[in-house]
Design a protein around this motif. Structure first.
Motif, short mmCIF file in Angstrom:
data_model
loop_
_atom_site.label_atom_id
_atom_site.label_comp_id
_atom_site.label_asym_id
_atom_site.label_seq_id
_atom_site.Cartn_x
_atom_site.Cartn_y
_atom_site.Cartn_z
N GLY A 169 -43.60 92.44 96.56
CA GLY A 169 -43.42 91.61 95.38
C GLY A 169 -42.86 90.24 95.71
O GLY A 169 -42.11 89.67 94.91
N GLU A 170 -43.21 89.69 96.88
CA GLU A 170 -42.71 88.39 97.30
C GLU A 170 -43.86 87.40 97.43
O GLU A 170 -44.97 87.76 97.86
CB GLU A 170 -41.97 88.50 98.64
CG GLU A 170 -40.70 89.35 98.56
CD GLU A 170 -40.00 89.46 99.89
OE1 GLU A 170 -40.58 88.98 100.89
OE2 GLU A 170 -38.89 90.01 99.93
N VAL A 171 -43.59 86.14 97.10
CA VAL A 171 -44.60 85.09 97.20
C VAL A 171 -44.82 84.72 98.66
O VAL A 171 -43.86 84.45 99.40
CB VAL A 171 -44.18 83.84 96.40
CG1 VAL A 171 -45.21 82.74 96.56
CG2 VAL A 171 -44.00 84.20 94.93
N THR A 172 -46.07 84.68 99.09
CA THR A 172 -46.41 84.26 100.46
C THR A 172 -47.08 82.89 100.50
O THR A 172 -46.97 82.19 101.49
CB THR A 172 -47.34 85.29 101.13
OG1 THR A 172 -48.56 85.38 100.39
CG2 THR A 172 -46.68 86.66 101.20
N HIS A 173 -47.80 82.52 99.46
CA HIS A 173 -48.49 81.23 99.40
C HIS A 173 -48.47 80.69 97.98
O HIS A 173 -48.45 81.46 97.02
CB HIS A 173 -49.97 81.36 99.83
CG HIS A 173 -50.16 81.88 101.22
ND1 HIS A 173 -50.00 83.21 101.54
CD2 HIS A 173 -50.52 81.24 102.36
CE1 HIS A 173 -50.24 83.38 102.83
NE2 HIS A 173 -50.56 82.20 103.35
N VAL A 174 -48.48 79.37 97.86
CA VAL A 174 -48.56 78.72 96.55
C VAL A 174 -49.62 77.63 96.63
O VAL A 174 -49.62 76.82 97.56
CB VAL A 174 -47.20 78.11 96.13
CG1 VAL A 174 -47.36 77.29 94.86
CG2 VAL A 174 -46.17 79.20 95.93
N GLY A 175 -50.51 77.60 95.67
CA GLY A 175 -51.51 76.54 95.55
C GLY A 175 -51.20 75.65 94.38
O GLY A 175 -51.07 76.13 93.24
N VAL A 176 -51.04 74.34 94.64
CA VAL A 176 -50.72 73.37 93.59
C VAL A 176 -51.97 72.55 93.30
O VAL A 176 -52.61 72.04 94.21
CB VAL A 176 -49.58 72.43 94.03
CG1 VAL A 176 -49.26 71.42 92.94
CG2 VAL A 176 -48.35 73.24 94.39
#
Length: 533
Positions: free
Chosen positions: A490-497
């Motif tokens: 349940g952890e964020v590995t990547h973010v797309g902006v």
């Protein structure tokens, strides 16, 4: 848009080009695609920007809440001076433009860091200005008005020279003006009419009708070719000689409600927004087909697994099926739901369509070669059905509703198997690929993993919409971000902006090549899948 979500273990952000941010002006190096500076001074919306001809200065115009015009030094990245944009009794300023010597109605006093306005005189004529165009030699500037006429002003005397046309004014106002070096004007109207005309009559010499009100005209070179943008998100290229348009780019101009890939292929996908269903070629971002139902809104779409039809849900309570190659209407199910069809799904054997309505009913339809028959109406939800997903064996489906319930249905016995309750308005639901869990999301900004049989929460994530694959989960929501989550931790590995509006749907292409997100601002962004399949 084709972007790559960084494969690094830490969160990586990808930003897209912009000009105006939230209360900020953002300067970019166009060639390097790098951010140079953020200019912050305006207190609210920024209405318009203009560079000086020598590129030494930038002038910005604040919106109604700010009401100021500011001159910036490009070299120093700092404000030189500012002033209220308009008098108290003349309304809000909406456009600004530079001339090569003197600002339209402002004079720049650089040593004293002042700008001084002079009011233009139009006599008894009162107009609301929509657009401005300045002649190359600064001899005149032209004002397009909401009443559909053009005012020609002398920038030295600040006096009205002429106005027109006297008859047959431009419908819905003059929304864009560009002066040509060869003489004459390019004029765009709010009704989509593009005209070449000359002062003082302003009668059309050449004209073409485009789709959507014209918002901008940009010249290429001496004006032998130019580009036109419209309110319906069309960009046209026009050659001046033959005055014929070529559509070079398009997208939705309203919130995109749904996106779906055909079974087994990532080469195409379909989207729906307002009155349109559009089919796109994935790698080239090219629109292949547009299906339009005037004055209606499409809430959801799905491809039949055999690829022979696109099934769509509409706010007039009808289910419509179209041929995906030609857009031909194949059949219509009238009065499918009383308060509009809000969600749609199909079974893999192509024999059933499951629909959800604004009144909360889930209906199962038998689809034959020539007939469409209601098999059962399932009445459990108390509010609009927002999402439907069907299990691969076609024996079960799950529906999400804004009444705070998700229901798992038995499609053999046509009755409820289980109901899941939460203090939220559910927006999305889907099965884990192995179908032993379901994932839901809603307005509480949380994404829940639930055991399909027990209905217990396994993990809670801070997001709004989810789409799982193997050990990963993908989400997007009101923070305008596409997030990749580790499914177990349940952890964020990547973010797309990139999205500038609330993300409404996310889909992973067959074969896991792309993640495609659609949003309320009409955008479709395609991201590279961050892992090797």
């Amino acid at each position: 848009m084709d972007d790559k979500i960084s494969p690094e273990a830490q969160v990586a952000e990808l930003e897209l080009d912009a000009v105006i941010g939230f209360n900020d002006i953002i300067l970019w190096d166009y060639k390097k695609r790098e951010l140079l500076a953020r200019l912050s001074l305006h207190k609210g919306k920024i209405e318009a920007l203009a560079f000086s001809p020598n590129d030494l200065y930038l002038v910005s115009l604040g919106g109604p809440d700010d009401g100021s015009v500011v001159v910036w030094s490009i070299a120093k990245r700092d404000a030189i001076c500012g002033s209220p944009a308009a008098g108290l009794s003349v309304g809000n300023a909406t456009h600004v433009i530079f001339s090569s010597g003197t600002i339209r109605v402002w004079e720049l006093d650089l040593p004293n860091r002042k700008i001084r306005p002079t009011e233009c005189q139009t006599g008894q004529m009162k107009r609301i200005v929509m657009s401005i165009g300045m002649a190359d030699d600064d001899s005149f500037f032209y004002l397009g008005t909401t009443t559909g006429d053009i005012l020609k002003m002398n920038p030295r005397t600040r006096l009205l020279t002429d106005a027109g046309p006297a008859k047959d004014k431009f419908s819905l106002g003059v929304s864009a003006i560009r002066c040509l070096k060869m003489g004459g004007l390019l004029v765009g109207s709010g009704a989509g009419l593009l005209v070449f005309c000359k002062s003082p009559s302003y009668k059309p010499i050449k004209k073409i009708q485009l789709q959507g009100g014209i918002t901008s005209i940009t010249l290429r070179g001496e004006g032998h070719q130019f580009f036109v943008g419209t309110e319906e998100s069309h960009i046209y290229r026009v050659n001046f000689t033959d005055f014929k348009e070529t559509l070079i780019a398009t997208c939705h101009f309203d919130a995109v409600e749904d996106i779906v890939f055909p079974f087994g292929t990532a080469e195409l996908f379909a989207t729906c927004a307002k009155k349109d269903i559009r089919v796109w070629h994935t790698s080239s971002n090219r629109e292949l087909l547009r299906i339009t139902v005037p004055n209606m809104t499409c809430h959801g779409i799905d491809f039949m697994k055999d690829g022979k039809s696109i099934i769509s849900a509409w706010n007039d309570g009808k289910i419509r099926a179209f041929a995906p190659e030609t857009g031909r209407l194949m059949y219509v199910i009238n009065s499918a739901h009383r308060i509009g069809v809000t969600a749609i799904a199909t079974t893999s054997d192509c024999k059933r369509v499951i629909s959800g309505g604004g009144e909360g009913e889930v209906r199962v339809w038998q689809i034959g070669c020539q007939t469409q028959k209601l098999e059962e109406a399932l009445k459990e939800h108390k509010s609009s059905v927002s999402c439907i997903r069907v299990k691969r064996n076609n024996e079960e489906c799950v529906t999400a509703s804004t009444d705070g319930t998700c229901i798992i249905w038995d499609l053999v016995r046509l009755r409820r198997n289980q109901m899941i309750l939460a203090n939220t308005l559910f927006q999305c639901v889907c099965y884990h690929p192995e179908e032993f869990q379901i994932i839901t999301s809603g307005t509480d900004r949380k994404c829940y993993y639930k055991d399909r049989y027990m209905g217990t929460v396994a993990v809670s994530l801070s997001s709004i919409a989810a789409m799982p694959y193997k050990c990963l989960s993908f989400s997007g929501g009101n923070d305008h971000l596409v997030k990749v989550w580790d499914y177990n931790e349940g952890e964020v590995t990547h973010v797309g902006v990139g999205h500038s509006g609330n993300i409404t749907r996310i889909r992973i292409s067959p074969g896991n090549q792309y993640i495609v997100g659609v949003s309320a601002d009409g955008a479709i962004l395609r991201w590279k899948y961050p892992y090797t399949s």
